[in-house]
Design a protein around this motif. Structure first.
Motif, PDB file in Angstrom:
ATOM      1  N   GLU A  43       0.857  -1.176   0.000  1.00  0.00           N
ATOM      2  CA  GLU A  43       0.000   0.000   0.000  1.00  0.00           C
ATOM      3  C   GLU A  43       0.899   1.233   0.000  1.00  0.00           C
ATOM      4  O   GLU A  43       1.431   1.620   1.037  1.00  0.00           O
ATOM      5  N   SER A  44       1.067   1.842  -1.162  1.00  0.00           N
ATOM      6  CA  SER A  44       2.041   2.934  -1.261  1.00  0.00           C
ATOM      7  C   SER A  44       1.624   4.145  -0.428  1.00  0.00           C
ATOM      8  O   SER A  44       2.469   4.888   0.059  1.00  0.00           O
ATOM      9  N   GLY A  45       0.334   4.364  -0.254  1.00  0.00           N
ATOM     10  CA  GLY A  45      -0.141   5.500   0.538  1.00  0.00           C
ATOM     11  C   GLY A  45       0.390   5.467   1.964  1.00  0.00           C
ATOM     12  O   GLY A  45       0.626   6.513   2.584  1.00  0.00           O
ATOM     13  N   TYR A  48       3.619   7.431   2.266  1.00  0.00           N
ATOM     14  CA  TYR A  48       3.440   8.890   2.374  1.00  0.00           C
ATOM     15  C   TYR A  48       2.898   9.243   3.762  1.00  0.00           C
ATOM     16  O   TYR A  48       3.262  10.262   4.345  1.00  0.00           O
ATOM     17  N   ARG A  49       2.045   8.370   4.277  1.00  0.00           N
ATOM     18  CA  ARG A  49       1.512   8.603   5.613  1.00  0.00           C
ATOM     19  C   ARG A  49       2.621   8.524   6.666  1.00  0.00           C
ATOM     20  O   ARG A  49       2.642   9.289   7.630  1.00  0.00           O
ATOM     21  N   ALA A  50       3.540   7.571   6.480  1.00  0.00           N
ATOM     22  CA  ALA A  50       4.642   7.414   7.443  1.00  0.00           C
ATOM     23  C   ALA A  50       5.506   8.677   7.467  1.00  0.00           C
ATOM     24  O   ALA A  50       5.873   9.184   8.540  1.00  0.00           O
ATOM     25  N   ALA A 108      -0.458  13.683   4.853  1.00  0.00           N
ATOM     26  CA  ALA A 108       0.070  12.816   3.787  1.00  0.00           C
ATOM     27  C   ALA A 108      -0.249  13.410   2.427  1.00  0.00           C
ATOM     28  O   ALA A 108       0.572  13.387   1.501  1.00  0.00           O
ATOM     29  N   SER A 109      -1.428  13.960   2.306  1.00  0.00           N
ATOM     30  CA  SER A 109      -1.824  14.556   1.031  1.00  0.00           C
ATOM     31  C   SER A 109      -0.968  15.791   0.736  1.00  0.00           C
ATOM     32  O   SER A 109      -0.689  16.103  -0.420  1.00  0.00           O
ATOM     33  N   ARG A 110      -0.513  16.459   1.780  1.00  0.00           N
ATOM     34  CA  ARG A 110       0.308  17.659   1.572  1.00  0.00           C
ATOM     35  C   ARG A 110       1.772  17.326   1.291  1.00  0.00           C
ATOM     36  O   ARG A 110       2.389  17.940   0.418  1.00  0.00           O
ATOM     37  N   VAL A 117      10.192  14.417  -2.931  1.00  0.00           N
ATOM     38  CA  VAL A 117       9.658  13.426  -1.986  1.00  0.00           C
ATOM     39  C   VAL A 117       9.136  12.243  -2.796  1.00  0.00           C
ATOM     40  O   VAL A 117       9.409  11.073  -2.492  1.00  0.00           O
ATOM     41  N   ARG A 118       8.432  12.537  -3.868  1.00  0.00           N
ATOM     42  CA  ARG A 118       7.859  11.481  -4.701  1.00  0.00           C
ATOM     43  C   ARG A 118       8.954  10.631  -5.337  1.00  0.00           C
ATOM     44  O   ARG A 118       8.845   9.420  -5.421  1.00  0.00           O
ATOM     45  N   GLU A 119      10.010  11.299  -5.799  1.00  0.00           N
ATOM     46  CA  GLU A 119      11.125  10.561  -6.407  1.00  0.00           C
ATOM     47  C   GLU A 119      11.656   9.502  -5.448  1.00  0.00           C
ATOM     48  O   GLU A 119      11.899   8.366  -5.822  1.00  0.00           O
ATOM     49  N   GLY A 138      -2.264   2.679  -5.028  1.00  0.00           N
ATOM     50  CA  GLY A 138      -1.895   4.069  -4.769  1.00  0.00           C
ATOM     51  C   GLY A 138      -2.588   5.024  -5.711  1.00  0.00           C
ATOM     52  O   GLY A 138      -3.778   4.892  -6.004  1.00  0.00           O
ATOM     53  N   ARG A 139      -1.819   6.013  -6.170  1.00  0.00           N
ATOM     54  CA  ARG A 139      -2.370   7.013  -7.087  1.00  0.00           C
ATOM     55  C   ARG A 139      -1.631   7.014  -8.422  1.00  0.00           C
ATOM     56  O   ARG A 139      -2.175   7.378  -9.438  1.00  0.00           O
ATOM     57  N   ASP A 140      -0.333   6.636  -8.361  1.00  0.00           N
ATOM     58  CA  ASP A 140       0.515   6.755  -9.558  1.00  0.00           C
ATOM     59  C   ASP A 140       1.228   5.452  -9.880  1.00  0.00           C
ATOM     60  O   ASP A 140       2.279   5.465 -10.509  1.00  0.00           O
ATOM     61  N   ILE A 141       0.684   4.348  -9.433  1.00  0.00           N
ATOM     62  CA  ILE A 141       1.403   3.074  -9.642  1.00  0.00           C
ATOM     63  C   ILE A 141       1.422   2.713 -11.133  1.00  0.00           C
ATOM     64  O   ILE A 141       2.455   2.374 -11.684  1.00  0.00           O
ATOM     65  N   ARG A 190      -6.389  18.113  -4.333  1.00  0.00           N
ATOM     66  CA  ARG A 190      -4.928  18.215  -4.282  1.00  0.00           C
ATOM     67  C   ARG A 190      -4.267  17.060  -5.052  1.00  0.00           C
ATOM     68  O   ARG A 190      -3.353  17.259  -5.834  1.00  0.00           O
ATOM     69  N   ASP A 191      -4.768  15.838  -4.847  1.00  0.00           N
ATOM     70  CA  ASP A 191      -4.190  14.665  -5.522  1.00  0.00           C
ATOM     71  C   ASP A 191      -4.328  14.763  -7.039  1.00  0.00           C
ATOM     72  O   ASP A 191      -3.465  14.331  -7.785  1.00  0.00           O
ATOM     73  N   ARG A 192      -5.453  15.338  -7.494  1.00  0.00           N
ATOM     74  CA  ARG A 192      -5.704  15.363  -8.943  1.00  0.00           C
ATOM     75  C   ARG A 192      -5.042  16.536  -9.653  1.00  0.00           C
ATOM     76  O   ARG A 192      -4.885  16.506 -10.868  1.00  0.00           O
ATOM     77  N   THR A 193      -4.701  17.581  -8.891  1.00  0.00           N
ATOM     78  CA  THR A 193      -4.190  18.782  -9.563  1.00  0.00           C
ATOM     79  C   THR A 193      -2.708  19.049  -9.312  1.00  0.00           C
ATOM     80  O   THR A 193      -2.175  20.018  -9.837  1.00  0.00           O
ATOM     81  N   ARG A 194      -2.056  18.200  -8.513  1.00  0.00           N
ATOM     82  CA  ARG A 194      -0.637  18.484  -8.262  1.00  0.00           C
ATOM     83  C   ARG A 194       0.135  18.358  -9.582  1.00  0.00           C
ATOM     84  O   ARG A 194      -0.260  17.612 -10.496  1.00  0.00           O
ATOM     85  N   ALA A 195       1.283  19.085  -9.621  1.00  0.00           N
ATOM     86  CA  ALA A 195       2.029  19.169 -10.878  1.00  0.00           C
ATOM     87  C   ALA A 195       2.666  17.837 -11.250  1.00  0.00           C
ATOM     88  O   ALA A 195       2.757  17.482 -12.415  1.00  0.00           O
TER      89      ALA A 195
HETATM   90  O1   DC Z   1      -4.112   5.980  -0.233  1.00  0.00           O
HETATM   91  P1   DC Z   1      -3.943   6.853   0.974  1.00  0.00           P
HETATM   92  O2   DC Z   1      -5.200   7.592   1.325  1.00  0.00           O
HETATM   93  O3   DC Z   1      -3.393   6.112   2.148  1.00  0.00           O
HETATM   94  O4   DC Z   1      -2.855   7.940   0.557  1.00  0.00           O
HETATM   95  C1   DC Z   1      -2.489   8.987   1.417  1.00  0.00           C
HETATM   96  C2   DC Z   1      -2.007  10.172   0.594  1.00  0.00           C
HETATM   97  O5   DC Z   1      -0.814   9.835  -0.080  1.00  0.00           O
HETATM   98  C3   DC Z   1      -2.993  10.631  -0.482  1.00  0.00           C
HETATM   99  O6   DC Z   1      -3.581  11.870  -0.146  1.00  0.00           O
HETATM  100  C4   DC Z   1      -2.196  10.803  -1.726  1.00  0.00           C
HETATM  101  C5   DC Z   1      -0.834  10.270  -1.417  1.00  0.00           C
HETATM  102  N1   DC Z   1      -0.435   9.189  -2.291  1.00  0.00           N
HETATM  103  C6   DC Z   1       0.215   9.519  -3.445  1.00  0.00           C
HETATM  104  O7   DC Z   1       0.380  10.705  -3.741  1.00  0.00           O
HETATM  105  N2   DC Z   1       0.685   8.546  -4.265  1.00  0.00           N
HETATM  106  C7   DC Z   1       0.490   7.263  -3.974  1.00  0.00           C
HETATM  107  N3   DC Z   1       0.966   6.318  -4.793  1.00  0.00           N
HETATM  108  C8   DC Z   1      -0.204   6.895  -2.808  1.00  0.00           C
HETATM  109  C9   DC Z   1      -0.667   7.901  -1.986  1.00  0.00           C
END
Ligand code: DC
Length: 234
Positions: A43-45, A48-50, A108-110, A117-119, A138-141, A190-195
């Motif tokens: 669970e990649s999220g 980010y939460r950690a 985590a979303s911020r 950080v993503r890299e 996740g969001r970008d797998i 925020r998740d959908r509009t980040r660069a």
């Molecule tokens: O899936 P989640 O709700 O546990 O994710 C927490 C935050 O992490 C979510 O706001 C977006 C970010 N996230 C991300 O940017 N990319 C991922 N692959 C997983 C999560």
């Protein structure tokens, strides 16, 4: 299934990517599928939460990309898939429950908007999943972490239904749900509009809208897709 296809499956385990917004049912479906296939559910999220939790504990600014990247580089974030669910460890401590709390969810979303950080996260996620035999959510797998994943699912649902599901989960935990819908909408935005790596379905993802579907129905569709994929590779 004959012997040779079984051998084939044993040799080549899939990388399955499940992306989508919060409340679409990713975690439930991913863990169910992983259990069924005997794969690891990553669970990649949770990663980010950690990092978000560490930032909270260290009083670090969520807007300081440099500081957050260094914090990540100096952290040991581990995902431990176990039969009883996933554990998340930060610097050796089990933080699995703490990272589900609302302050961490928001943070985590911020922290996840920052490219560096993503890299760092993406590099760790690739190390964890590259051997195959994983269902990573996740969001970008499917778009970034494993653009060549064997199967990409984008699980979506109507925002109102997603909000209701989240509120129900909160109620079951005995926690206050007030303000949850607004928070979810803001995180979605925020998740959908980040660069960098915004939440978007990969071109070759199968989009499943779970608005009108039960968990069993979604699971059945996903399992059907996996079966097809395994057969194609025989
Ligand atoms: O899936 P989640 O709700 O546990 O994710 C927490 C935050 O992490 C979510 O706001 C977006 C970010 N996230 C991300 O940017 N990319 C991922 N692959 C997983 C999560």
């Amino acid at each position: 299934m004959n012997d040779s296809s079984q051998n084939h499956h044993a040799k080549r385990k899939l990388i399955i990517a499940i992306d989508g917004p919060a409340g679409a049912g990713k975690s439930t479906i991913a863990s169910r599928l992983a259990r069924k296939l005997g794969y690891a559910n990553l669970e990649s999220g949770a990663m980010y939460r950690a990092l978000a939790l560490k930032a909270i504990d260290k009083d670090a600014s969520f807007d300081d990309e440099d500081g957050l990247t260094k914090l990540a580089q100096n952290s040991r974030i581990r995902l431990e898939p176990t039969m009883g669910g996933n554990r998340t460890l930060l610097d050796g401590h089990d933080i699995s429950s703490r990272i589900r709390e609302r302050d961490v969810t928001e943070a985590a979303s911020r922290v996840s908007v920052h490219p560096r950080v993503r890299e760092w996260m993406v590099a760790r996620q690739r190390e964890m999943g590259e051997g195959g035999g994983v269902v990573m959510e996740g969001r970008d797998i499917g778009t970034k972490v494993f653009p060549d994943a064997d199967l990409k699912i984008f699980l979506d649902a109507d925002p109102v239904v997603r909000e209701q599901r989240r509120m129900e989960q909160q109620r079951v935990k005995g926690e206050v749900a007030a303000g949850l819908a607004a928070e979810l909408r803001e995180r979605d935005r925020r998740d959908r509009t980040r660069a960098v790596s915004p939440l978007v379905a990969a071109k070759d993802a199968v989009v499943i809208d779970s608005t009108q579907l039960s968990e069993d129905e979604v699971a059945a569709r996903v399992e059907e897709l996996v079966k097809k994929k395994l057969n194609q590779r025989d």
